[in-house]
Design a protein around this motif. Sequence first.
Motif, PDB file in Angstrom:
ATOM      1  N   GLU A   1       0.806  -1.237   0.000  1.00 19.55           N
ATOM      2  CA  GLU A   1       0.000   0.000   0.000  1.00 19.55           C
ATOM      3  C   GLU A   1       0.832   1.277   0.000  1.00 19.55           C
ATOM      4  OE1 GLU A   1      -3.308   0.085   2.664  1.00 19.55           O
ATOM      5  OE2 GLU A   1      -3.669  -2.060   2.500  1.00 19.55           O
ATOM      6  N   ARG A   2       2.113   1.190  -0.347  1.00 19.08           N
ATOM      7  CA  ARG A   2       2.952   2.398  -0.275  1.00 19.08           C
ATOM      8  C   ARG A   2       2.465   3.485  -1.245  1.00 19.08           C
ATOM      9  NH1 ARG A   2       8.668  -0.035  -1.293  1.00 19.08           N
ATOM     10  NH2 ARG A   2       7.685  -1.640  -0.018  1.00 19.08           N
ATOM     11  N   ASP A   3       1.774   3.099  -2.325  1.00 18.28           N
ATOM     12  CA  ASP A   3       1.230   4.099  -3.247  1.00 18.28           C
ATOM     13  C   ASP A   3      -0.271   4.276  -3.068  1.00 18.28           C
ATOM     14  OD1 ASP A   3       3.716   4.586  -4.475  1.00 18.28           O
ATOM     15  OD2 ASP A   3       3.468   2.851  -5.767  1.00 18.28           O
TER      16      ASP A   3
ATOM     17  N   TRP B   1      -0.372  -7.941  -9.704  1.00 15.82           N
ATOM     18  CA  TRP B   1      -0.342  -7.336 -11.026  1.00 15.82           C
ATOM     19  C   TRP B   1       0.348  -8.240 -12.046  1.00 15.82           C
ATOM     20  CZ3 TRP B   1      -2.533  -2.475 -11.619  1.00 15.82           C
ATOM     21  CH2 TRP B   1      -2.789  -1.760 -10.438  1.00 15.82           C
ATOM     22  N   PHE B   2      -0.117  -8.182 -13.293  1.00 13.54           N
ATOM     23  CA  PHE B   2       0.633  -8.671 -14.450  1.00 13.54           C
ATOM     24  C   PHE B   2       1.265  -7.442 -15.103  1.00 13.54           C
ATOM     25  CE2 PHE B   2      -2.100 -12.364 -14.163  1.00 13.54           C
ATOM     26  CZ  PHE B   2      -1.398 -13.392 -14.790  1.00 13.54           C
ATOM     27  N   GLY B   3       2.578  -7.457 -15.283  1.00 15.68           N
ATOM     28  CA  GLY B   3       3.221  -6.327 -15.946  1.00 15.68           C
ATOM     29  C   GLY B   3       4.607  -6.718 -16.415  1.00 15.68           C
ATOM     30  N   PRO B   4       5.225  -5.880 -17.275  1.00 18.03           N
ATOM     31  CA  PRO B   4       6.546  -6.210 -17.818  1.00 18.03           C
ATOM     32  C   PRO B   4       7.673  -6.000 -16.813  1.00 18.03           C
ATOM     33  CG  PRO B   4       5.785  -4.135 -18.717  1.00 18.03           C
ATOM     34  CD  PRO B   4       4.653  -4.677 -17.888  1.00 18.03           C
ATOM     35  N   LYS B   5       7.433  -5.153 -15.783  1.00 15.99           N
ATOM     36  CA  LYS B   5       8.446  -5.038 -14.744  1.00 15.99           C
ATOM     37  C   LYS B   5       7.767  -4.667 -13.433  1.00 15.99           C
ATOM     38  CE  LYS B   5      10.289  -0.288 -15.092  1.00 15.99           C
ATOM     39  NZ  LYS B   5       9.638   0.492 -16.139  1.00 15.99           N
ATOM     40  N   VAL B   6       8.424  -5.075 -12.337  1.00 15.48           N
ATOM     41  CA  VAL B   6       7.831  -4.854 -11.016  1.00 15.48           C
ATOM     42  C   VAL B   6       7.689  -3.357 -10.758  1.00 15.48           C
ATOM     43  CG1 VAL B   6       8.202  -5.128  -8.535  1.00 15.48           C
ATOM     44  CG2 VAL B   6       8.683  -7.035 -10.076  1.00 15.48           C
ATOM     45  N   GLY B   7       6.460  -2.934 -10.464  1.00 17.36           N
ATOM     46  CA  GLY B   7       6.232  -1.528 -10.147  1.00 17.36           C
ATOM     47  C   GLY B   7       6.223  -0.607 -11.346  1.00 17.36           C
ATOM     48  N   GLY B   8       6.180  -1.180 -12.557  1.00 11.99           N
ATOM     49  CA  GLY B   8       6.217  -0.334 -13.752  1.00 11.99           C
ATOM     50  C   GLY B   8       4.873   0.334 -14.031  1.00 11.99           C
TER      51      GLY B   8
END
Length: 181
Positions: free
Chosen positions: A88-90, A98-105
Amino acid sequence: GPGGPGPGPSGPGGYGSGPSGPGAHDGSGGPPPAAGGPMLNVAGCSNPTVCAIIKGVFAPAGQNHGKPVFKKQGGDPNVSVLIYFWDERDGPNFSGWWFGPKVGGDQVWAYHGDRAAQSPPLAGWKVPWDGPEDPVLRLAQTGGPGGAPPPPPQQPGAPPMGGGPLGMRGHQGGPGAPPGP
């Protein structure tokens, strides 16, 4: 009276009292589980564009925010596909899986808001991340603990109970019966 007949029938304990041959009941020897735990298989989803990117087999690839990260195996070498957890930092709206190309992207393909899960939820993902839940997108665990059990090990032809070289005792005639009257 005259002596009885020769040695009597063999004593007790003949015919297969010995233990079975080695290895007959040894349950070990199966293949070891996949290193690092279970793999995840993503079978598909409703959105054909997203589906082409994310479907495939995912293997554990480290951790983020205290929970495992999974990385798609094979596929386009120029496109990483990760499943990761964000805390929950954001803000709570960004916390979840999440599904994404990079962590936190910035770019993401799918989202699941189950912050309590210790591994990626198997159903209930939203595609796109701010859209409706996609009932077709499903994850399945394969291999490793919790997956399908490994096939039972093939035993080398272990002899049946008492058929081995042990357990032949007693055929030589035990202590004979006492002589007759």
